[in-house]
Design a protein around this motif. Structure first.
Motif, PDB file in Angstrom:
ATOM      1  N   ILE A   3      39.323 -22.769 -10.090  1.00 29.05           N
ATOM      2  CA  ILE A   3      40.617 -22.416  -9.514  1.00 29.05           C
ATOM      3  C   ILE A   3      40.565 -22.703  -8.020  1.00 29.05           C
ATOM      4  N   ALA A   4      41.529 -23.473  -7.532  1.00 31.20           N
ATOM      5  CA  ALA A   4      41.621 -23.769  -6.100  1.00 31.20           C
ATOM      6  C   ALA A   4      42.814 -23.030  -5.519  1.00 31.20           C
ATOM      7  N   ILE A   5      42.564 -22.280  -4.459  1.00 28.19           N
ATOM      8  CA  ILE A   5      43.634 -21.582  -3.754  1.00 28.19           C
ATOM      9  C   ILE A   5      43.722 -22.185  -2.359  1.00 28.19           C
ATOM     10  N   ASP A   6      44.844 -22.823  -2.086  1.00 31.81           N
ATOM     11  CA  ASP A   6      45.058 -23.456  -0.794  1.00 31.81           C
ATOM     12  C   ASP A   6      46.305 -22.882  -0.146  1.00 31.81           C
ATOM     13  N   GLY A   7      46.427 -23.112   1.120  1.00 31.76           N
ATOM     14  CA  GLY A   7      47.592 -22.656   1.867  1.00 31.76           C
ATOM     15  C   GLY A   7      47.281 -22.686   3.347  1.00 31.76           C
ATOM     16  N   LEU A   8      48.298 -22.490   4.137  1.00 35.87           N
ATOM     17  CA  LEU A   8      48.134 -22.503   5.584  1.00 35.87           C
ATOM     18  C   LEU A   8      47.360 -21.281   6.049  1.00 35.87           C
ATOM     19  N   ASP A   9      46.887 -21.332   7.287  1.00 34.91           N
ATOM     20  CA  ASP A   9      46.170 -20.187   7.856  1.00 34.91           C
ATOM     21  C   ASP A   9      47.049 -18.936   7.785  1.00 34.91           C
ATOM     22  N   GLY A  10      46.453 -17.844   7.355  1.00 38.24           N
ATOM     23  CA  GLY A  10      47.169 -16.574   7.283  1.00 38.24           C
ATOM     24  C   GLY A  10      47.961 -16.373   6.004  1.00 38.24           C
ATOM     25  N   ALA A  11      47.913 -17.332   5.076  1.00 36.68           N
ATOM     26  CA  ALA A  11      48.711 -17.226   3.849  1.00 36.68           C
ATOM     27  C   ALA A  11      48.153 -16.214   2.855  1.00 36.68           C
ATOM     28  N   GLY A  12      46.869 -15.855   2.998  1.00 39.48           N
ATOM     29  CA  GLY A  12      46.283 -14.868   2.091  1.00 39.48           C
ATOM     30  C   GLY A  12      45.362 -15.452   1.044  1.00 39.48           C
ATOM     31  N   LYS A  13      44.756 -16.587   1.332  1.00 38.50           N
ATOM     32  CA  LYS A  13      43.882 -17.254   0.355  1.00 38.50           C
ATOM     33  C   LYS A  13      42.701 -16.371  -0.052  1.00 38.50           C
ATOM     34  N   ASP A  14      41.985 -15.838   0.935  1.00 38.97           N
ATOM     35  CA  ASP A  14      40.828 -14.989   0.615  1.00 38.97           C
ATOM     36  C   ASP A  14      41.260 -13.710  -0.088  1.00 38.97           C
ATOM     37  N   THR A  15      42.384 -13.150   0.327  1.00 43.19           N
ATOM     38  CA  THR A  15      42.898 -11.938  -0.316  1.00 43.19           C
ATOM     39  C   THR A  15      43.205 -12.208  -1.784  1.00 43.19           C
ATOM     40  N   GLN A  16      43.891 -13.308  -2.068  1.00 41.56           N
ATOM     41  CA  GLN A  16      44.225 -13.642  -3.458  1.00 41.56           C
ATOM     42  C   GLN A  16      42.984 -13.953  -4.279  1.00 41.56           C
ATOM     43  N   ALA A  17      41.999 -14.614  -3.660  1.00 36.50           N
ATOM     44  CA  ALA A  17      40.750 -14.917  -4.369  1.00 36.50           C
ATOM     45  C   ALA A  17      40.045 -13.618  -4.768  1.00 36.50           C
ATOM     46  N   LYS A  18      40.012 -12.652  -3.859  1.00 36.52           N
ATOM     47  CA  LYS A  18      39.368 -11.364  -4.168  1.00 36.52           C
ATOM     48  C   LYS A  18      40.129 -10.630  -5.268  1.00 36.52           C
ATOM     49  N   LEU A  19      41.461 -10.651  -5.212  1.00 34.01           N
ATOM     50  CA  LEU A  19      42.264 -10.001  -6.257  1.00 34.01           C
ATOM     51  C   LEU A  19      42.033 -10.670  -7.611  1.00 34.01           C
ATOM     52  N   LEU A  20      41.965 -11.975  -7.620  1.00 25.67           N
ATOM     53  CA  LEU A  20      41.718 -12.719  -8.860  1.00 25.67           C
ATOM     54  C   LEU A  20      40.331 -12.415  -9.406  1.00 25.67           C
ATOM     55  N   SER A  21      39.341 -12.365  -8.533  1.00 25.28           N
ATOM     56  CA  SER A  21      37.980 -12.034  -8.952  1.00 25.28           C
ATOM     57  C   SER A  21      37.911 -10.618  -9.521  1.00 25.28           C
ATOM     58  N   THR A  22      38.618  -9.695  -8.893  1.00 23.60           N
ATOM     59  CA  THR A  22      38.676  -8.317  -9.386  1.00 23.60           C
ATOM     60  C   THR A  22      39.321  -8.269 -10.771  1.00 23.60           C
ATOM     61  N   PHE A  23      40.387  -9.038 -10.947  1.00 22.67           N
ATOM     62  CA  PHE A  23      41.049  -9.109 -12.256  1.00 22.67           C
ATOM     63  C   PHE A  23      40.066  -9.589 -13.325  1.00 22.67           C
ATOM     64  N   SER A  31      32.979 -13.875 -12.047  1.00 19.25           N
ATOM     65  CA  SER A  31      33.492 -15.065 -11.358  1.00 19.25           C
ATOM     66  C   SER A  31      32.774 -15.209 -10.018  1.00 19.25           C
ATOM     67  N   THR A  32      32.905 -16.378  -9.418  1.00 11.70           N
ATOM     68  CA  THR A  32      32.293 -16.644  -8.119  1.00 11.70           C
ATOM     69  C   THR A  32      33.363 -17.164  -7.179  1.00 11.70           C
ATOM     70  N   ILE A  33      33.365 -16.646  -5.942  1.00 17.49           N
ATOM     71  CA  ILE A  33      34.302 -17.112  -4.915  1.00 17.49           C
ATOM     72  C   ILE A  33      33.545 -17.988  -3.927  1.00 17.49           C
ATOM     73  N   TYR A  34      34.116 -19.147  -3.651  1.00 15.03           N
ATOM     74  CA  TYR A  34      33.603 -20.045  -2.617  1.00 15.03           C
ATOM     75  C   TYR A  34      34.679 -20.138  -1.539  1.00 15.03           C
ATOM     76  N   SER A  35      34.474 -19.434  -0.449  1.00 17.89           N
ATOM     77  CA  SER A  35      35.444 -19.407   0.633  1.00 17.89           C
ATOM     78  C   SER A  35      35.055 -20.410   1.707  1.00 17.89           C
ATOM     79  N   HIS A  36      36.034 -21.166   2.155  1.00 20.18           N
ATOM     80  CA  HIS A  36      35.762 -22.217   3.143  1.00 20.18           C
ATOM     81  C   HIS A  36      36.603 -22.040   4.390  1.00 20.18           C
ATOM     82  N   PRO A  37      36.070 -22.314   5.551  1.00 25.16           N
ATOM     83  CA  PRO A  37      34.673 -22.661   5.759  1.00 25.16           C
ATOM     84  C   PRO A  37      33.774 -21.446   5.556  1.00 25.16           C
ATOM     85  N   ASN A  38      32.574 -21.709   5.046  1.00 19.62           N
ATOM     86  CA  ASN A  38      31.609 -20.667   4.725  1.00 19.62           C
ATOM     87  C   ASN A  38      30.729 -20.382   5.944  1.00 19.62           C
TER      88      ASN A  38
END
Length: 140
Positions: A3-23, A31-38
């Motif tokens: 699953i790729a989550i993209d968007g502009l800065d401040g859009a909530g990419k990391d927040t949505q990734a964490k919510l999805l992982s929690t789900f 699941s594994t989250i790869y946040s960029h830049p790491n």
């Protein structure tokens, strides 16, 4: 599943990734989250440093080091089990001028793991600025 989550800065990419992982976790799926830049990789740290500078060379360096960071995560994800969640999958290309970005995207998309699901988060520019300012990040 990738699953790729993209968007502009401040859009909530990391927040949505964490919510999805929690789900997934609540469903009994790891699941594994790869946040960029790491921040834990050299290429990720270089990308972060370059992103705080201005000018064409800084934008190019940001894109290049972010791509190397993504490439490393993509390689690691092939060994993983369960859903792999990437934030800012090819988002580093946002920093490049349009003609270069188009070519870079064509090449990059062949080198990194292709997502089975893509999510793009949209955000109002004023809200983006507000969120970034609240984090204390430097604006580009």
């Amino acid at each position: 599943m990738i699953i790729a989550i993209d968007g502009l800065d401040g859009a909530g990419k990391d927040t949505q990734a964490k919510l999805l992982s929690t789900f997934f976790s609540k469903c009994g799926v790891s699941s594994t989250i790869y946040s960029h830049p790491n921040r834990e990789t050299a290429s990720g740290r270089f990308a972060i440093t370059a992103s705080k500078k201005r000018g064409k060379i800084a934008y190019l360096a940001t894109a290049m080091f972010s791509f190397f960071d993504l490439l490393a995560s993509s390689t690691r994800s092939r060994k993983g089990n369960g859903p792999q969640i990437f934030t800012r999958h090819l988002g580093s290309l946002y920093y490049l001028p349009h003609p270069i970005a188009e070519v870079a995207y064509q090449i990059s998309s062949k080198l990194v793991t292709s997502p089975t699901k893509k999510i793009f988060l949209d955000i109002d520019s004023q809200e983006s600025i507000k969120r970034i300012s609240n984090r204390g990040k430097q604006l580009h």
